[in-house]
Design an enzyme around this catalytic site. Structure first.
Site, PDB file in Angstrom:
ATOM      1  N   ASP A  90       0.727  -1.327   0.134  1.00 39.65           N
ATOM      2  CA  ASP A  90       0.078  -0.006   0.131  1.00 39.65           C
ATOM      3  C   ASP A  90       1.061   1.142   0.034  1.00 39.65           C
ATOM      4  OD1 ASP A  90      -2.542  -1.206   0.032  1.00 39.65           O
ATOM      5  OD2 ASP A  90      -3.123  -0.714   1.782  1.00 39.65           O
ATOM      6  N   ASP A 238      -6.386  -8.477  13.819  1.00 42.61           N
ATOM      7  CA  ASP A 238      -5.865  -9.921  14.171  1.00 42.61           C
ATOM      8  C   ASP A 238      -6.566 -10.490  15.187  1.00 42.61           C
ATOM      9  OD1 ASP A 238      -4.443  -7.965  15.962  1.00 42.61           O
ATOM     10  OD2 ASP A 238      -2.567  -8.599  15.113  1.00 42.61           O
TER      11      ASP A 238
END
Length: 497
Positions: A90, A238
């Protein structure tokens, strides 16, 4: 004594009790470790034919470590026809060019590696991983952050645990590439060692809910999809996905015997940035998932352990509330009503709340068979580092409770591997344009001075009333917050030059 006065003293003790419970929970982890210290996951059967694996390397403006991770990941020992590598990039700086050059180089050697880019950073890391899965061909997805260097045999050592059809994820233990670089990295390493060798080991071995740590782990692709895919509504995607998957009935395994080395933040500002994200994201997941946990048809012990797990990032916030609003008034009220001789209540609570954490951190070194005397010497550093995180992590918890959203801010890394190399020296060796990789100093120096002032008042009060046994504790807190404030001001000055 008026109702208000009694309420102030009562709230002070309730907050101390909450902190005590967090400390006792850490202490319970140590006691439970004795039961599970020798636990190893059941030896898995072997796949008759190795499954296809996609390795994803998410990164954003990681010029200092970009080439290193690409060159490392292609060395994984796994059949090339069963392995796909995705560099999920990114970046909006020259990291893109570095990655493109290395990817092209390895593609020409016949390696299945691709450079996955997006037009925007929507969803940050979670969004990048989710988008990349649209072209992932693996039955399993191994995720390594850009600052990690997995050993070549990592996949072969861990993939066979997925012969158990209900296993969604296996998590490897973090090791630290720059552990001995500075006092800061040595202290961080002790904190993380305890998390992995005790916390993750105990939760996994006792069949409690635990979490993927964002890197150095492998997911079953179908489990990610079944659990609702990656979500960007918290800063700890996560932890969020881990809980959703386990509440759907999937199991996860922690492999304490398989290490994966990564890089620790090399300066205090980068470390605070990381801790801020983890603390805020943890509270966000608590607000999102804890009601679901308590509604789920799972044992009460799992619900209780999950409550401590998801709420532990509020400990600093609880301490701050007590310090700002109740500590000094409660002392003045005791003085006024000659209600001083209740330190036999304060002291055990303070010892349990702080001592439980220190025992837990120290025992993490014993669990990994590290040098005990060196770990003991580091205890004051652990205390000081905890003090330096107090305002930072309290602010993170408060923002999460208020529902205030913020950007996923990456933790800057320097790419240092050798010992005794200061991060400032590493930064000075790169072009001026790359110096923006230094973390922005978190705000809070004024509050740190305010907290230091409050503890200084309490210190004077203790001296005046001859409570000598309190002086070391109060002096440490006062000096700690003054040091933290001066450190913050110094880094703001450095970054303003």
């Amino acid at each position: 004594m008026s109702v208000l006065s009694m309420s102030i003293i009562a709230i002070h003790f309730v907050l101390l009790l909450v902190l005590c419970l967090f400390g006792l929970h850490r202490l319970s982890m140590v006691f439970r470790w004795f039961r599970y210290r020798k636990h190893l996951p059941k030896q898995p059967k072997s796949f008759e034919q190795l499954p296809r694996v996609t390795v994803q390397i998410p990164l954003y403006n990681e010029r200092m470590v970009a080439q290193r991770i690409v060159d490392s990941i292609v060395k994984l020992e796994y059949p090339h026809d069963r392995l796909q590598i995705q560099i999920v990039d990114d970046s909006n700086d020259d990291t893109c060019e570095l990655i493109a050059e290395r990817v092209k180089f390895y593609q020409q050697q016949g390696i299945d590696i691709e450079h996955v880019q997006r037009a925007n950073r929507q969803g940050f890391k979670a969004g990048a991983l989710k988008d990349a899965m649209s072209t992932a061909t693996g039955e399993f997805i191994a995720i390594f952050d850009a600052d990690f260097i997995p050993h070549p045999n990592t996949l072969l050592d861990s993939i066979h645990y997925f012969t158990q059809k209900d296993v969604a994820m296996v998590q490897l233990r973090w090791e630290h590439l720059n552990r001995r670089s500075s006092l800061l990295t040595k202290t961080q390493a002790i904190m993380l060692d305890a998390h992995f060798s005790i916390e993750q080991q105990v939760r996994s071995a006792s069949d409690k809910l635990f979490n993927f740590n964002g890197t150095a782990g492998i997911w079953r692709t179908s489990a990610i999809i079944d659990a609702g895919h990656w979500s960007a509504d918290t800063l700890t995607e996560d932890l969020d996905l881990s809980y959703r998957a386990q509440l759907k009935g999937w199991k996860m395994i922690y492999l304490n015997h398989i290490p994966c080395p990564g890089e620790l933040p090399a300066d205090m500002n980068a470390f605070k940035t990381q801790q801020y994200r983890w603390a805020k994201g943890g509270v966000q997941v608590m607000l999102k998932m804890l009601p679901t946990v308590w509604r789920a048809k799972i044992p009460f012990t799992k619900k209780l352990e999950s409550t401590f797990h998801l709420s532990n990032n509020l400990a600093y916030f609880v301490m701050l509330i007590d310090t700002l609003f109740f500590l000094v008034p409660s002392l003045l009220l005791r003085d006024k009503y000659d209600f001083l001789n209740i330190w036999w209540v304060d002291i055990p609570l303070l010892i349990l709340s702080s001592g439980g954490h220190l025992v837990y951190l120290y025992w993490g070194q014993i669990a990994l068979k590290r040098n005990k005397s060196r770990a003991l010497v580091k205890v004051p550093n652990l205390v000081m580092l905890g003090i330096q995180l107090a305002i930072n992590n309290s602010k993170a918890g408060l923002e999460a409770l208020m529902g205030r959203e913020s950007e996923f801010v990456r933790t800057p890394k320097t790419g240092e591997l050798q010992e005794n190399v200061k991060p400032e020296k590493v930064i000075s060796m790169v072009p001026e344009s790359i110096k923006r990789y230094r973390a922005v100093a978190p705000k809070g120096a004024i509050f740190e001075f305010v907290i230091a002032g409050i503890y200084a008042v309490v210190l004077m009060w203790a001296i005046n009333h001859q409570h000598w046994f309190m002086l070391p504790f109060l002096l440490l807190l006062t000096v700690g917050f003054v040091t933290a404030a001066l450190h913050s001001f110094y880094h703001h000055y450095q970054l303003s030059k």
